[in-house]
Design a protein around this motif. Structure first.
Motif, PDB file in Angstrom:
ATOM      1  N   UNK A 122      36.558   7.249  31.765  1.00  0.00           N
ATOM      2  CA  UNK A 122      36.071   6.004  31.173  1.00  0.00           C
ATOM      3  C   UNK A 122      35.306   5.141  32.152  1.00  0.00           C
ATOM      4  N   UNK A 123      34.801   5.737  33.204  1.00  0.00           N
ATOM      5  CA  UNK A 123      34.010   5.014  34.203  1.00  0.00           C
ATOM      6  C   UNK A 123      32.797   4.363  33.527  1.00  0.00           C
ATOM      7  N   UNK A 124      32.578   3.079  33.828  1.00  0.00           N
ATOM      8  CA  UNK A 124      31.444   2.350  33.245  1.00  0.00           C
ATOM      9  C   UNK A 124      30.226   2.383  34.162  1.00  0.00           C
ATOM     10  N   UNK A 125      30.368   3.026  35.316  1.00  0.00           N
ATOM     11  CA  UNK A 125      29.241   3.227  36.247  1.00  0.00           C
ATOM     12  C   UNK A 125      28.694   1.911  36.786  1.00  0.00           C
ATOM     13  N   UNK A 126      29.632   0.997  37.098  1.00  0.00           N
ATOM     14  CA  UNK A 126      29.231  -0.289  37.669  1.00  0.00           C
ATOM     15  C   UNK A 126      29.808  -0.453  39.075  1.00  0.00           C
ATOM     16  N   UNK A 127      31.059  -0.938  39.162  1.00  0.00           N
ATOM     17  CA  UNK A 127      31.671  -1.208  40.468  1.00  0.00           C
ATOM     18  C   UNK A 127      32.709  -0.163  40.859  1.00  0.00           C
ATOM     19  N   UNK A 128      32.936   0.832  40.003  1.00  0.00           N
ATOM     20  CA  UNK A 128      33.972   1.820  40.279  1.00  0.00           C
ATOM     21  C   UNK A 128      33.596   2.685  41.487  1.00  0.00           C
ATOM     22  N   UNK A 129      34.588   3.019  42.318  1.00  0.00           N
ATOM     23  CA  UNK A 129      34.319   3.928  43.451  1.00  0.00           C
ATOM     24  C   UNK A 129      34.158   5.363  42.971  1.00  0.00           C
ATOM     25  N   UNK A 130      33.477   6.170  43.776  1.00  0.00           N
ATOM     26  CA  UNK A 130      33.293   7.594  43.484  1.00  0.00           C
ATOM     27  C   UNK A 130      32.694   7.818  42.102  1.00  0.00           C
ATOM     28  N   UNK A 131      31.684   7.024  41.788  1.00  0.00           N
ATOM     29  CA  UNK A 131      30.961   7.170  40.509  1.00  0.00           C
ATOM     30  C   UNK A 131      29.772   8.084  40.749  1.00  0.00           C
ATOM     31  N   UNK A 132      29.742   9.217  40.075  1.00  0.00           N
ATOM     32  CA  UNK A 132      28.677  10.186  40.281  1.00  0.00           C
ATOM     33  C   UNK A 132      27.351   9.731  39.660  1.00  0.00           C
ATOM     34  N   UNK A 133      27.425   8.864  38.645  1.00  0.00           N
ATOM     35  CA  UNK A 133      26.192   8.337  38.068  1.00  0.00           C
ATOM     36  C   UNK A 133      25.497   7.429  39.079  1.00  0.00           C
ATOM     37  N   UNK A 134      26.253   6.523  39.690  1.00  0.00           N
ATOM     38  CA  UNK A 134      25.670   5.648  40.716  1.00  0.00           C
ATOM     39  C   UNK A 134      25.165   6.469  41.905  1.00  0.00           C
ATOM     40  N   UNK A 135      25.895   7.503  42.247  1.00  0.00           N
ATOM     41  CA  UNK A 135      25.467   8.377  43.342  1.00  0.00           C
ATOM     42  C   UNK A 135      24.135   9.046  43.009  1.00  0.00           C
ATOM     43  N   UNK A 136      24.004   9.477  41.739  1.00  0.00           N
ATOM     44  CA  UNK A 136      22.750  10.109  41.306  1.00  0.00           C
ATOM     45  C   UNK A 136      21.595   9.120  41.336  1.00  0.00           C
ATOM     46  N   UNK A 137      21.860   7.852  41.022  1.00  0.00           N
ATOM     47  CA  UNK A 137      20.827   6.821  41.099  1.00  0.00           C
ATOM     48  C   UNK A 137      20.379   6.645  42.545  1.00  0.00           C
ATOM     49  N   UNK A 138      21.343   6.568  43.464  1.00  0.00           N
ATOM     50  CA  UNK A 138      21.005   6.351  44.875  1.00  0.00           C
ATOM     51  C   UNK A 138      20.213   7.517  45.456  1.00  0.00           C
ATOM     52  N   UNK A 139      20.396   8.715  44.903  1.00  0.00           N
ATOM     53  CA  UNK A 139      19.694   9.894  45.398  1.00  0.00           C
ATOM     54  C   UNK A 139      18.405  10.174  44.625  1.00  0.00           C
ATOM     55  N   UNK A 140      18.073   9.312  43.666  1.00  0.00           N
ATOM     56  CA  UNK A 140      16.842   9.486  42.904  1.00  0.00           C
ATOM     57  C   UNK A 140      16.923  10.511  41.799  1.00  0.00           C
ATOM     58  N   UNK A 141      18.118  10.975  41.484  1.00  0.00           N
ATOM     59  CA  UNK A 141      18.262  11.964  40.408  1.00  0.00           C
ATOM     60  C   UNK A 141      18.335  11.287  39.032  1.00  0.00           C
ATOM     61  N   UNK A 142      18.664  10.019  39.015  1.00  0.00           N
ATOM     62  CA  UNK A 142      18.576   9.177  37.824  1.00  0.00           C
ATOM     63  C   UNK A 142      17.638   8.024  38.171  1.00  0.00           C
ATOM     64  N   UNK A 143      16.703   7.733  37.279  1.00  0.00           N
ATOM     65  CA  UNK A 143      15.712   6.693  37.546  1.00  0.00           C
ATOM     66  C   UNK A 143      16.376   5.334  37.729  1.00  0.00           C
ATOM     67  N   UNK A 144      15.997   4.647  38.805  1.00  0.00           N
ATOM     68  CA  UNK A 144      16.604   3.363  39.148  1.00  0.00           C
ATOM     69  C   UNK A 144      16.364   2.317  38.063  1.00  0.00           C
ATOM     70  N   UNK A 145      15.135   2.260  37.517  1.00  0.00           N
ATOM     71  CA  UNK A 145      14.818   1.252  36.503  1.00  0.00           C
ATOM     72  C   UNK A 145      15.606   1.492  35.224  1.00  0.00           C
ATOM     73  N   UNK A 146      15.737   2.749  34.831  1.00  0.00           N
ATOM     74  CA  UNK A 146      16.545   3.066  33.648  1.00  0.00           C
ATOM     75  C   UNK A 146      17.996   2.608  33.863  1.00  0.00           C
ATOM     76  N   UNK A 147      18.513   2.840  35.056  1.00  0.00           N
ATOM     77  CA  UNK A 147      19.882   2.417  35.360  1.00  0.00           C
ATOM     78  C   UNK A 147      19.999   0.896  35.318  1.00  0.00           C
ATOM     79  N   UNK A 148      18.986   0.174  35.812  1.00  0.00           N
ATOM     80  CA  UNK A 148      19.011  -1.289  35.744  1.00  0.00           C
ATOM     81  C   UNK A 148      19.029  -1.753  34.297  1.00  0.00           C
ATOM     82  N   UNK A 149      18.280  -1.079  33.444  1.00  0.00           N
ATOM     83  CA  UNK A 149      18.294  -1.419  32.022  1.00  0.00           C
ATOM     84  C   UNK A 149      19.655  -1.128  31.405  1.00  0.00           C
ATOM     85  N   UNK A 150      20.289  -0.047  31.828  1.00  0.00           N
ATOM     86  CA  UNK A 150      21.646   0.257  31.369  1.00  0.00           C
ATOM     87  C   UNK A 150      22.577  -0.909  31.683  1.00  0.00           C
TER      88      UNK A 150
END
Length: 295
Positions: free
Chosen positions: A252-280
């Motif tokens: 149930x990770x919301x991909x915000x402040x949780x530790x060890x979030x793979x979605x946030x990790x993918x954003x930091x590595x450019x595998x998920x678009x940063x702007x799309x994540x900001x819109x999320x």
């Protein structure tokens, strides 16, 4: 009982198509008591005391529904945005995509006014929009002036019911008029003072096109309310999260402040678009605020 499909709703009347017949119907009072409104696209049973006038008796189960525009049983949504005049609003585009994902409607992104860009600008724009292609969204580039990309759009609309929607002033009605001369949809230039188009469509209607399909021309607008979904369901409306969410430490990770979030990790590595994540994050904040104000 005869059956048909509502192809137009106007001033309390519903126009039901049954073969070559078009029957003007009213809805029985039982629909109001149940809080149900017939929608364009509904498959209905009706009775007609006269050849052209009748009453809707029942509505078949819907496979999907859009609130705005109010239409049911859509095969696909053509989301029309321009590359310029007005400028592309990526947040608005992502709002439309979230709405389509929540409604389980296949979206096709269609960019108009392609002729306004130089060759250099075209390369830059294609690179920017490759983000959406990597997610899996089909993208069309069209120019009504040069009649580019229209044949591909026509092929995608063949034998399907398509809703065509998008930001005001992007050339949506002009595009539809190229799909069928008989449509004769009113067009109007954008207001340069406001930087957005004037609304030229005032009701929802399924319009027949020559390729054995129907298209709904709908009012353009410059803002869009998020669908009524739980905040926890928003991540499902971002398909690029699918590959990573199972790797998050917390269920149930919301991909915000949780530790060890793979979605946030993918954003930091450019595998998920940063702007799309900001819109999320913006959309999630809006949904959370809506939940708080409900009670």
């Amino acid at each position: 009982m005869p059956e048909g499909t509502i192809i137009k709703a106007l001033s309390g009347f519903y126009y039901v198509k049954n073969g070559d017949q078009l029957i003007q119907c009213r809805a029985r009072g039982v629909f109001r008591k149940r809080g149900i409104s017939p929608l364009v696209g509904d498959h209905v049973l009706y009775e007609a005391a006269k050849p052209t006038d009748g009453y809707i008796l029942s509505i078949s189960e819907r496979k999907n529904v859009l609130k705005r525009p109010p239409i049911a049983n859509i095969d696909q949504a053509i989301l029309v945005f321009s590359v310029a005049e007005p400028a592309l609003d990526c947040q608005l585009l992502d709002r439309f995509l979230v709405s389509m994902e929540a409604s389980q409607i296949d979206p096709v992104i269609c960019f108009t006014k392609w002729d306004l860009l130089s060759e250099k600008e075209i390369k830059i724009f294609r690179l920017q929009m490759s983000v959406y292609e990597k997610i899996g969204y089909p993208i069309l580039f069209t120019s009504s002036l040069k009649k580019e990309g229209l044949s591909e759009l026509t092929q995608r609309m063949e034998n399907r019911i398509s809703v065509v929607t998008g930001q005001s002033g992007v050339g949506k009605s002009t595009l539809l008029n190229y799909l069928g001369d008989s449509l004769n949809i009113e067009t109007q230039a954008i207001s340069h003072a406001l930087g957005r188009g004037k609304h030229t469509t005032r009701h929802v209607e399924l319009l027949p096109i020559s390729i054995n399909g129907y298209v709904a021309d709908t009012p353009g607008f410059s803002s869009l309310e998020l669908p009524h979904i739980a905040p926890s369901d928003l991540e499902k409306c971002f398909p690029e999260f699918d590959e990573f969410r199972e790797g998050c430490r917390f269920r149930g990770c919301m991909h915000l402040a949780e530790p060890d979030c793979m979605v946030k990790d993918a954003v930091s590595k450019g595998r998920i678009d940063h702007l799309r994540y900001e819109h999320y994050k913006i959309f999630l904040s809006e949904l959370n605020e809506r939940e708080r104000t409900k009670y």
